[in-house]
Write an enzyme that holds these catalytic residues in place. Sequence first.
Site, PDB file in Angstrom:
ATOM      1  N   SER A   9       1.823  -5.640   3.360  1.00 50.99           N
ATOM      2  CA  SER A   9       3.717  -5.118   3.433  1.00 50.99           C
ATOM      3  C   SER A   9       3.966  -6.942   2.935  1.00 50.99           C
ATOM      4  CB  SER A   9       3.893  -4.566   5.135  1.00 50.99           C
ATOM      5  OG  SER A   9       2.948  -5.857   5.688  1.00 50.99           O
ATOM      6  N   HIS A  45       5.749  -5.048   9.190  1.00 45.40           N
ATOM      7  CA  HIS A  45       5.581  -6.699   8.821  1.00 45.40           C
ATOM      8  C   HIS A  45       5.867  -7.086   7.921  1.00 45.40           C
ATOM      9  CE1 HIS A  45       4.387  -5.228  13.906  1.00 45.40           C
ATOM     10  NE2 HIS A  45       5.021  -5.311  13.188  1.00 45.40           N
ATOM     11  N   ASN A 101      -2.464  -7.028   9.041  1.00 45.47           N
ATOM     12  CA  ASN A 101      -3.856  -6.592   7.890  1.00 45.47           C
ATOM     13  C   ASN A 101      -3.757  -8.605   6.620  1.00 45.47           C
ATOM     14  OD1 ASN A 101      -2.470  -6.041   5.559  1.00 45.47           O
ATOM     15  ND2 ASN A 101      -1.099  -5.483   6.367  1.00 45.47           N
ATOM     16  N   THR A 104      -6.117   0.465  12.049  1.00 50.86           N
ATOM     17  CA  THR A 104      -6.230   0.894  10.970  1.00 50.86           C
ATOM     18  C   THR A 104      -6.234  -0.829  10.108  1.00 50.86           C
ATOM     19  OG1 THR A 104      -3.850   1.448   9.981  1.00 50.86           O
ATOM     20  CG2 THR A 104      -4.983   3.058  10.668  1.00 50.86           C
ATOM     21  N   HIS A 119      -0.108  -4.921  19.585  1.00 53.36           N
ATOM     22  CA  HIS A 119       0.020  -4.356  18.554  1.00 53.36           C
ATOM     23  C   HIS A 119       1.058  -2.827  18.318  1.00 53.36           C
ATOM     24  CE1 HIS A 119       0.442  -3.126  14.295  1.00 53.36           C
ATOM     25  NE2 HIS A 119       0.106  -4.193  14.049  1.00 53.36           N
ATOM     26  N   CYS A 172       0.967  -1.074  -0.271  1.00 54.83           N
ATOM     27  CA  CYS A 172      -0.465  -0.191   0.309  1.00 54.83           C
ATOM     28  C   CYS A 172       0.817   0.933   0.334  1.00 54.83           C
ATOM     29  CB  CYS A 172      -0.600   0.580   1.211  1.00 54.83           C
ATOM     30  SG  CYS A 172       0.658   0.053   2.712  1.00 54.83           S
ATOM     31  N   HIS A 202       4.105   2.181  11.277  1.00 48.33           N
ATOM     32  CA  HIS A 202       2.961   1.654  12.284  1.00 48.33           C
ATOM     33  C   HIS A 202       2.005   3.110  13.699  1.00 48.33           C
ATOM     34  CE1 HIS A 202       4.678  -2.247  11.430  1.00 48.33           C
ATOM     35  NE2 HIS A 202       3.684  -2.485  10.937  1.00 48.33           N
ATOM     36  N   GLU A 252       0.531  -0.271  16.037  1.00 48.64           N
ATOM     37  CA  GLU A 252      -0.052   0.706  15.958  1.00 48.64           C
ATOM     38  C   GLU A 252      -0.729   0.620  17.119  1.00 48.64           C
ATOM     39  OE1 GLU A 252      -3.985   1.791  12.864  1.00 48.64           O
ATOM     40  OE2 GLU A 252      -2.350   0.116  12.655  1.00 48.64           O
ATOM     41  N   CYS A 300       2.501   6.504   8.982  1.00 49.40           N
ATOM     42  CA  CYS A 300       1.615   5.920   8.136  1.00 49.40           C
ATOM     43  C   CYS A 300       0.469   7.355   7.762  1.00 49.40           C
ATOM     44  CB  CYS A 300       0.897   4.685   7.497  1.00 49.40           C
ATOM     45  SG  CYS A 300      -0.464   4.691   6.694  1.00 49.40           S
TER      46      CYS A 300
END
Length: 316
Positions: A273, A46, A230, A170, A129, A17, A79, A131, A101
């Site tokens: 990723s 990751h 994700n 996200t 996590h 992305c 993250h 993030e 991001c």
Amino acid sequence: MTKPPLTLYLAAPRGFCAGVDRAIKIVEMAIQKWGAPVYVRHEIVHNKFVVDALRDQGAVFVEELDDCPDDRPVIFSAHGVPKAVPAAAAKREMIYVDATCPLVSKVHIEAQRHADNGLQMIMIGHEGHPETIGTMGQLPEGEVLLVETVADVATVQVRDPARLAFVTQTTLSVDDTADIVAALQARFPAIIGPHKEDICYATTNRQEAVKAMAPKCDAMLVVGAPNSSNSRRLVEVGARAGCNYSQLVQRAADIDWRALDGIASMGITAGASAPEVLINEVIDAFRDRYDVTVEMVETAKEDVEFKVPRVLREPV
């Protein structure tokens, strides 16, 4: 010997992305600008293949700022990090570049805005996590409460039910998150949500492509890392959307060929990723064993691009 026929469905969008692309570029440009070594706090994204490639170029990956020397640049991962981290880097007069991001930064800004308005935050996310740690670390302890499931909503203890807002990680499952949001709104009718959904466009688009592809497939593989939120969500989405065998693989070498015996159709996608080179490696592994026909399952086109920070665009 004749190879058995196989229809290989390829999800689009898949793989990198804009946020991941930008983060990798930031590390590469930092090495070009300041020379090696450049330190990176936490894996930049990751994916082991990506991290190893950057390590070969001169990136040193560490878990904490304390592991970095004062006189070398440090980059914060895509993250996001708690506010205390850049503050500590500034105090040590370090050169630092934030590769968070922009869509994660948007959530940070949102959380701060709600806090400034006197609202307590609830975050929907995965405990531990990076993030989630980064977003919760934008505000003082106790100002952000974490919920992971619908069951957590029933037990969360808030300061004032009338003064609440929520944000989300996200990279969550769109469907699971919708259920948790519904539970929050049922228990706390006054809760304020994001202006625009926090789950990023890339996560949403990749899940939609899997939903369209999964019912056509006897089996599905998601190329991605076990610590990639994700990517793991894509495996779950595939299984729920009707694909009986939905698995995560890091590389072609991880494919369990015995489990795929007798399949006639295969779906392939990749987390945000995972680089295209690893996806091609998996496709080539199938070509070695099957007479492959590739069909694209495209549900969206992506043209998002994020600029790298100005400090990397300026001469030394």
